[in-house]
Design a protein around this motif. Structure first.
Motif, short mmCIF file in Angstrom:
data_model
loop_
_atom_site.label_atom_id
_atom_site.label_comp_id
_atom_site.label_asym_id
_atom_site.label_seq_id
_atom_site.Cartn_x
_atom_site.Cartn_y
_atom_site.Cartn_z
N THR A 42 4.47 5.10 -2.56
CA THR A 42 5.01 4.14 -3.50
C THR A 42 4.28 4.29 -4.83
O THR A 42 3.16 4.84 -4.89
N GLN B 232 2.00 -6.57 1.72
CA GLN B 232 1.51 -6.03 0.46
C GLN B 232 0.13 -5.40 0.64
O GLN B 232 -0.16 -4.34 0.07
N ARG C 88 8.90 -3.87 -8.94
CA ARG C 88 10.01 -4.84 -8.94
C ARG C 88 10.82 -4.76 -10.22
O ARG C 88 10.32 -5.07 -11.31
N GLY D 21 3.05 -6.92 -9.56
CA GLY D 21 4.26 -6.39 -8.94
C GLY D 21 5.21 -5.70 -9.90
O GLY D 21 6.28 -5.24 -9.49
N VAL E 272 -3.15 -9.48 -3.54
CA VAL E 272 -1.94 -9.50 -2.72
C VAL E 272 -1.66 -10.91 -2.22
O VAL E 272 -2.55 -11.76 -2.15
N THR E 273 -0.39 -11.14 -1.85
CA THR E 273 0.01 -12.46 -1.36
C THR E 273 0.65 -12.40 0.02
O THR E 273 1.18 -13.41 0.50
N SER E 274 0.60 -11.24 0.69
CA SER E 274 1.15 -11.11 2.04
C SER E 274 0.46 -9.96 2.75
O SER E 274 -0.02 -9.02 2.10
N ASN F 136 2.91 1.93 -6.47
CA ASN F 136 1.68 1.15 -6.37
C ASN F 136 0.56 1.97 -5.75
O ASN F 136 -0.60 1.92 -6.19
N GLU G 27 0.45 -1.94 2.24
CA GLU G 27 0.87 -0.93 1.27
C GLU G 27 -0.32 -0.45 0.44
O GLU G 27 -0.50 0.75 0.23
N CYS G 28 -1.14 -1.38 -0.01
CA CYS G 28 -2.29 -1.01 -0.82
C CYS G 28 -3.32 -0.20 -0.02
O CYS G 28 -3.87 0.78 -0.52
#
Length: 325
Positions: free
Chosen positions: A275, A302, A244, A240, A297-299, A277, A305-306
């Motif tokens: 983004t 996320q 971030r 991240g 990823v953790t959600s 990323n 987005e990827c």
């Protein structure tokens, strides 16, 4: 979802991105992990990565958590037949070796490799792993395990039908090449995939050896010269740090050279309406040697987005600016 063939013309078809499940069951709870896996499958994702040591350094965890959770998801969704599963041998802590990591990892001797695959298959609840990584020969060299023993043990898994494709993780290029030549010379199946740390930022020069091997120009040249070898990248988004402000890049990437690359990265992202990323992932997937990113990823947000990076195309000028920054 875009797809490609893993490990040359005779490997399984995989999605162009791989979902890393290392935190699932330890720092990512089961409900969230299932939601991520479901979303990945709905988007056409077919390739997931686990290991027999995921989360083993998390307090209270054993290393079993990721494989066990993935096994529950495969059974509950009846997804085993349409999911390409990767797992790993070699990096799981062995209590008999003490408690100092990474010196306490189990290594890649024949008995350790056989025990590792049997345990992983039990946890996953499947009969075969599609891609099986040997994690870090560097750890085994000090323990006196001959390379021939490891190569033969891994080939035996393919012969027995418990593994389809062999991969190397955390190997230096010379060691990867030596193992592949040894296997070829003996008519044995060898490594057809390699997974290394790889992101847009470059590490600072002159760093002491690290337990995580970085993708460098030597490896990229080797992959380019061997079309049957698939390169996978972990650590692509630096946990991240690209997105971030409260999470600076790891120390190895914190140097003046990164400033220019981050500036160009932000400029290209703004031009594309993407983004940073997504630009990093598009840069990896669209290069001269296309890379399969392993997404940590953790959600579900996320993940979404990827996945949007799959449709992002950098024009030649943008790629040249990113490459030369």
């Amino acid at each position: 979802m875009h797809h490609r063939t893993l490990g040359g013309g005779h490997g399984p078809r995989i999605s162009a991105v791989c979902l890393g499940t290392w935190r699932f069951g330890s720092t990512v709870d089961e409900a969230t992990a299932f939601a991520i896996l479901d979303r990945f499958a709905e988007a056409g994702g077919t390739f997931v990565d686990t290991a027999n040591h995921c989360g083993c350094r998390v307090p209270g965890a054993t290393g079993d958590e990721s494989e066990l959770l993935l096994g529950r998801w495969l059974r509950s969704r009846r997804a085993a037949g349409r999911t390409v599963v990767a797992s790993t041998a070699g990096a799981r802590p062995d209590p008999r070796r003490g408690g100092q990591w990474p010196a306490d990892t189990g290594g890649l001797g024949a008995a350790a490799v056989r025990a590792a695959i049997e345990a992983s298959l039990r946890r996953l609840g499947i009969d075969r792993v599609d891609l099986y990584y040997a994690h870090s020969f560097a750890h085994t060299e000090d323990r006196g395990v001959p390379l021939e023993e490891t190569v033969a043990a891994l080939a035996g898994l393919v012969r027995d039908g418990t593994v389809e494709v062999l991969g190397a993780a955390n190997h230096r290029t010379w060691r990867l090449a030596e193992a592949r030549l040894l296997a070829a010379g003996r008519g044995l199946p060898g490594f057809r995939a390699v997974q290394q740390r790889y992101t847009y930022l470059r590490p600072r020069r002159g760093l002491p050896p690290d337990h995580q091997v970085e993708t460098d120009e030597e490896l990229l040249d080797y992959v380019a010269a061997h079309p049957g070898l698939t390169l996978l990248a972990r650590g692509t988004l630096m946990g991240g740090a690209y997105a971030r402000p409260d999470r600076p890049p790891p120390e190895r990437y914190d140097h003046p050279g990164s400033v220019a690359r981050l500036r160009v990265l932000a400029e290209v992202a703004a031009e594309c309406g993407a983004t940073v990323n997504q630009v990093v992932l598009a840069w990896l997937m669209g290069g001269p040697q296309p890379v399969v990113p392993v997404l940590g990823v953790t959600s579900p947000a996320q993940l979404d987005e990827c996945l949007a990076a799959l449709d992002l195309r950098l024009d030649p000028v943008q790629r040249a600016r990113l490459d030369t920054a």
